[in-house]
Structures are given as C-alpha cells and as structure tokens.
Design an enzyme around this catalytic site. Structure first.
Site, PDB file in Angstrom:
ATOM      1  N   GLY A 127      -1.921  17.977 -23.542  1.00 38.22           N
ATOM      2  CA  GLY A 127      -1.249  19.158 -23.008  1.00 38.22           C
ATOM      3  C   GLY A 127      -1.524  19.353 -21.531  1.00 38.22           C
ATOM      4  CB  ALA A 132      -8.574   3.913 -14.784  1.00 45.47           C
ATOM      5  CD  GLN A 133     -10.235   5.047 -21.868  1.00 44.33           C
ATOM      6  OE1 GLN A 133      -9.191   4.859 -22.493  1.00 44.33           O
ATOM      7  NE2 GLN A 133     -10.802   6.251 -21.803  1.00 44.33           N
ATOM      8  CE1 TYR A 180     -13.723   4.335 -15.022  1.00 43.79           C
ATOM      9  CE2 TYR A 180     -15.587   4.814 -13.593  1.00 43.79           C
ATOM     10  CZ  TYR A 180     -14.239   4.887 -13.869  1.00 43.79           C
ATOM     11  OH  TYR A 180     -13.399   5.493 -12.972  1.00 43.79           O
ATOM     12  CG  ASP A 184      -0.914   0.996 -21.829  1.00 41.82           C
ATOM     13  OD1 ASP A 184      -1.498   0.304 -20.966  1.00 41.82           O
ATOM     14  OD2 ASP A 184      -1.508   1.622 -22.725  1.00 41.82           O
ATOM     15  CG  ASP A 201      -0.152   9.102 -17.819  1.00 34.65           C
ATOM     16  OD1 ASP A 201      -0.863   9.355 -16.818  1.00 34.65           O
ATOM     17  OD2 ASP A 201      -0.592   9.137 -18.985  1.00 34.65           O
ATOM     18  CG  ASN A 202      -1.523   5.278 -21.716  1.00 30.84           C
ATOM     19  OD1 ASN A 202      -1.990   6.250 -21.122  1.00 30.84           O
ATOM     20  ND2 ASN A 202      -2.298   4.361 -22.279  1.00 30.84           N
ATOM     21  CE  LYS A 224     -11.834   2.623 -12.057  1.00 33.50           C
ATOM     22  NZ  LYS A 224     -10.399   2.740 -11.689  1.00 33.50           N
TER      23      LYS A 224
END
Length: 328
Positions: free
Chosen positions: A40, A88-89, A154, A66, A31-32, A158
């Site tokens: 958090g 994903a973003q 988005y 990333d 995970d980036n 996909k």
C-alpha cells in the site's frame, strides 16, 4: 527526456520518479511490488508520481515487472534516455535469511539492466549502491578508497553490483555512475526503519526501542538531498565510471537520535533496549567531498531538521501511514 526508474514505486525510486515527472520529464516507473513491506505504501508512491505529472509538463507511467525478467528490461531500457536503477532486495537482515534471492535481484537484475543499456542508445545508467559496501570501518568518515569488507550478503551484493557497473563503463564504454547511499529517510520511508518506529512509538506513548547499546552511529541522509544528487547527473558526465558517497552533514548515535525524538514528542518516556543483529554495521559516516567535487553535491538537511520534517509529515498522514509502521 525519457527516464526509466527501476524500483520506481519504492521509497527512493518513488521520490525520484515524482521529482522527474514534476520537472517535466517522461517517467516510466518499473516495479514488481515485492511485499517486503506493505505494498500500500508503494501505491502511495505511484499516486505521488501521477500527481506530479499532472501538475507539471511531464508524464508518468507505471510498469509492473521485475528486473530479473530480461525481456521486459530490454523493452523498457530500449526506450529510455537515462536509467536510474533503484530496484533491489533491501534489508540487511533479510539478506542473511535469503542470500540467494538478494543476489538474484541485486546482482543478476543489475546485469540485465546494464546489458540492455549496452545494446541501446541510453545516455547514462545511475545505479543505487549503499554504504553497506564498506562494512567494518578502518577509519571514518568513509571515503571511496576505503576497503570494501561488507558484513552481510546485502553488502556483498552491492559490491558485486558496483563492480559490474564499473566494468560496463570501462569495457563497453557505457556511461555509468554508482551512488553509495547512507541510510536514507524521509516522507513515505519504509515503515520498519528506526526513525519511523521511534516517532510512532513516542506518539503512541510507548518507549522507543534501541537495538544494542545504542552507541552505534549512522549517517542519516534526507531523501530530498538524495534526489538532488541524482538530479545533478542529468546535466553532467563528470562522474561517469565513478562510485560516490551520498551522505548527510554528520552522523549521530542511535541512542542520541532516540533520545532527541523522545524529548520532542514524549519526554517522560524511558528508552528500551533489545538485542542487536550482528549483520548491522557498527558505524557509518560519509566523506562526500568526491560527490561535491564532481557533481556539486551539498546536503542541506541536518538530521534534526529532517526528523522534524518527517514528524510533521507523519502527523499529517498518520491515518494511513501509522498502521503500516505498527504492523511492520
């Protein structure tokens, strides 16, 4: 089994990593820590994964990186038996503002994963897709043959991600599956989602805010059901090369959802309405018969049961989770 979960500190990825570690697998979460929301919350997902590994016979390792970093992806994929590609973003509205970034992460990042897997001994790549691929409904519920006419960058990313996933199966023989998630919710969900905001506002004596007139509908899927759908793919190759819907038992109007949460928590409040974003889909509803046939997927949590579970969890974790929601 060694399992790589990209986006493994995110909401769905975090639940997958936790479940697999508890099942006794050796899990690597990549995970980036993109600050799309308060990181958090991602740290809490990591803690849950580590606890699950400590409680069971599995292991958990966090790798900060990333999926756009091809060399790093090559290194992590090369050691994995199965990959659950969740990175994903997220965010339909974010994609309208930053379409190139969404393409780089969702499409190019997926290509890095698929290419690395093609050159390794990976047994399967499971890719997280979305109901956003469908866009404007020609009929409901959506089955997998419904035309893909996304209404946001988005959703378009996909569609591209899914097509590359399918092509790598057909051309290179890489075992791949794409799962089309329908609005996943549950404990540790992203703090800026409708359900978390409705619950938070009601618990604080504030009216739930509905965007648009509230007649838009969603197929909300409890995260535990999503975990079961992914877990099933560890034990079968029946779905290789396929895209499948992963939805719930029904859909519900956003207005009705807000009313039901309000009625449970603060019945004296009136709903408030605000302007709707045009990039949001009008309706979603999944036909899950294909997933049922291929992998035995049967969701077990209704929206009312799931919201009750989430509300109980929210109260138990209110001290740290509520500030994230209130600041989102």
């Amino acid at each position: 089994m060694r399992i790589l979960v990209t986006g493994g500190a995110g909401f769905i990825g975090g639940h997958l990593a936790e479940a697999f570690a508890r099942d006794g697998h050796d899990v690597v979460a990549l995970d980036n820590f993109e600050p799309f929301y308060d990181v958090g919350l991602k740290e809490r997902n990591v803690e849950a994964g580590r606890r699950a590994a400590a409680d069971g016979d599995g292991s958990y390792e966090l790798v900060r990186g990333d999926v756009r970093e091809a060399d790093l992806v090559d290194e992590q994929v090369g050691d994995a038996d199965v990959i659950f590609h969740q990175a994903a973003q997220a965010g339909v509205r974010t994609s309208v503002e930053e379409p190139q970034k969404v393409n780089e992460i969702n499409v190019s990042g997926t290509l890095n994963v698929l290419e690395a897997a093609r050159d390794s001994d990976t047994e399967r790549v499971v890719v997280a897709s979305s109901s956003s691929v469908y866009g404007k409904p020609e009929y409901l519920p959506y089955d997998e043959d419904h035309p893909n006419t996304p209404v946001s960058p988005y959703g378009a990313s996909k569609v591209a991600q899914e097509q590359y996933t399918r092509v790598y199966n057909e051309v290179y023989g890489l075992p791949t599956v794409a799962l089309r998630y329908f609005t996943v919710y549950g404990p540790r969900m992203r703090p800026n989602m409708a359900i978390s905001n409705f619950v938070s506002r009601c618990l604080n004596g504030e009216p739930p805010v509905v965007y648009g007139d509230g007649t838009q509908t969603r197929d909300f899927t409890y995260v535990g059901d999503v975990v079961r759908a992914n877990r099933a793919l560890l034990d079968t190759d029946a779905a290789d090369g396929e895209a499948m819907n992963v939805g719930s038992t029904d859909n519900i109007e956003i207005r009705t959802l807000a009313e039901e949460i309000r009625d449970q928590l603060a019945p004296d409040l009136e709903l408030e309405y605000a302007e709707r974003n045009d990039a949001d889909s009008e309706h979603t509803h999944a036909d899950i018969s294909k997933a049922d046939e291929l992998v035995g997927y049967e969701p077990t949590t209704t929206i009312r049961e799931g919201v009750e579970r989430f509300t109980d969890w929210y109260r138990e974790n209110r001290d740290w989770y509520e500030p994230l929601v209130r600041n989102s």
